[in-house]
Enzyme design. Structure first.
Site, PDB file in Angstrom:
ATOM      1  N   CYS A 131       0.682  -0.986   0.073  1.00  0.00           N
ATOM      2  CA  CYS A 131       0.088   0.134  -0.074  1.00  0.00           C
ATOM      3  C   CYS A 131       1.053   1.351  -0.079  1.00  0.00           C
ATOM      4  CB  CYS A 131      -1.023  -0.196   1.245  1.00  0.00           C
ATOM      5  SG  CYS A 131      -1.728   1.591   1.429  1.00  0.00           S
ATOM      6  N   CYS A 134      -0.273   4.126   2.217  1.00  0.00           N
ATOM      7  CA  CYS A 134      -0.214   3.973   3.598  1.00  0.00           C
ATOM      8  C   CYS A 134       1.283   4.092   3.981  1.00  0.00           C
ATOM      9  CB  CYS A 134      -0.681   2.611   4.032  1.00  0.00           C
ATOM     10  SG  CYS A 134      -2.037   1.917   3.398  1.00  0.00           S
ATOM     11  N   ASP A 135       2.164   3.682   3.088  1.00  0.00           N
ATOM     12  CA  ASP A 135       3.515   3.421   3.599  1.00  0.00           C
ATOM     13  C   ASP A 135       4.757   4.182   3.026  1.00  0.00           C
ATOM     14  OD1 ASP A 135       2.890   1.696   5.534  1.00  0.00           O
ATOM     15  OD2 ASP A 135       2.988  -0.151   4.218  1.00  0.00           O
TER      16      ASP A 135
END
Ligand code: NAP
Length: 303
Positions: A131, A134-135
């Protein structure tokens, strides 16, 4: 007893919920953790008709939820288990309590597929991610590598290119699967470099990713690409584990439905990415949800 139990709160489930409450059904939506499904991991959605301001997926999901709940959709959070679709009513356990419903709409979506190569499991969360939204921030001003050539991989690469010093895209062919608008933007980006015809053989590093061993599928050459982060975007797997073989699945593991979104079991519908569909987009998931709710309500009237 419910008329309709919806399992899964992504775009398909929320659209089904909206149609069902507006249709006067006694309906409830059961979601594991948070609504929105995979779109919450998407940094920009610019192909949902009528919404041209390119919201991130999280914001769009919040609008979907607010819309459905404003019309009275009840959403419960927790864990579904012991799904029994064999009789009437359909039954399952939710947070330890039994739920009974005349019909079920299964909208559990899909999850990212793993490559299954050496080091992947060990280094997931230690340099390997599924992701980018997200990261991605962990790799600010550093180097990141995306594996894959589809819409997810290329939109991830574009997102990372805004944060990272250098982004590599490793693709197993020399032509992208992603839509032209994304592919053209990635090819024009100064800090995106394509590594064509190549597949990861192993992710390198003990406790932290240090690089990827790549194999060129045309020349057979093996090389090492040093990277701080790796984002695997090689497709998705439908989430059908709860069904436990009770409805017919297609060869690719997704749920077979008819044009009314009804599965091989009467009164059980499937909608969105979990379904055997030729196009997995927010707009098609919503459309599936609307069709499923319409025919689930029809099935309740017939019963
Ligand atoms: P996808 O379209 O299935 O693409 C997967 C990519 O990974 C392909 O390029 C494929 O290569 C490659 N791949 C698959 N298995 C591999 C392996 N074992 N090793 C190396 N490479 C591998 O998956 P996706 O990009 O996640 O998209 C899923 C669905 O969501 C699609 O319908 C997509 O259109 C949709 N989506 C849309 C948007 C958008 O519209 N903005 C954004 C994200 C996702 P090949 O090309 O050689 O098969």
């Amino acid at each position: 007893m419910l008329d309709i139990a919806i399992i899964g709160g992504g775009p398909a489930g929320l659209a089904a919920g909206l149609y069902a409450v507006r249709g006067g059904a006694n309906v409830r939506l059961y979601e594991e953790m948070f609504t929105g499904g995979q779109i919450v991991k998407t940094h920009q959605i610019d192909n949902y008709p009528g919404i041209s301001d390119g919201p991130d997926g999280y914001a769009l999901a919040a609008r979907f939820e607010a819309h459905a709940t404003a019309f009275g959709l009840a959403i419960e959070y927790g864990s579904v288990s012991d799904l029994d679709l064999s009789g009437d009513p359909k039954r399952f356990s939710f947070n330890g309590k039994t739920v009974e419903a005349k019909t079920v709409i299964f909208a559990t979506g899909a999850q990212p597929k793993a490559l299954g190569v050496e080091g992947e499991a060990r280094l997931t969360g230690h340099g390997i991610s599924y992701c980018a939204t997200c990261d991605g921030a962990f790799y600010k001003n550093r180097t990141a590598t995306v594996i894959g050539g589809g819409d997810t991989a290329i939109s991830d690469a574009l997102y990372l290119a805004k944060l990272c010093k250098q982004v590599y895209v490793v693709h197993r062919r020399d032509e992208l699967r992603a839509s032209a608008i994304l592919a053209d933007a990635a090819k024009a980006a100064e800090n995106i470099t394509f590594v064509w015809n190549s597949v990861p053989e192993a992710f390198l590093g003990e406790d932290k990713l240090s690089g990827i061993r790549l194999k060129n599928r045309v020349t057979g050459e093996v090389s090492e690409l040093m990277t701080d982060g790796a984002f695997v975007a090689v497709g998705i797997v439908p989430r059908t584990e709860l069904l436990n073989g009770q409805v017919r699945l297609a060869e690719n593991g997704s749920v077979e439905t008819d044009a009314h979104m009804e599965t091989s079991v009467k009164g059980v519908f499937a909608a969105g990415d979990v379904r055997n569909t030729p196009l997995r987009q927010v707009v098609t998931a919503c459309a599936d949800g609307a069709v499923a709710a319409t025919y689930a309500m029809e099935a309740c009237r017939v019963k």
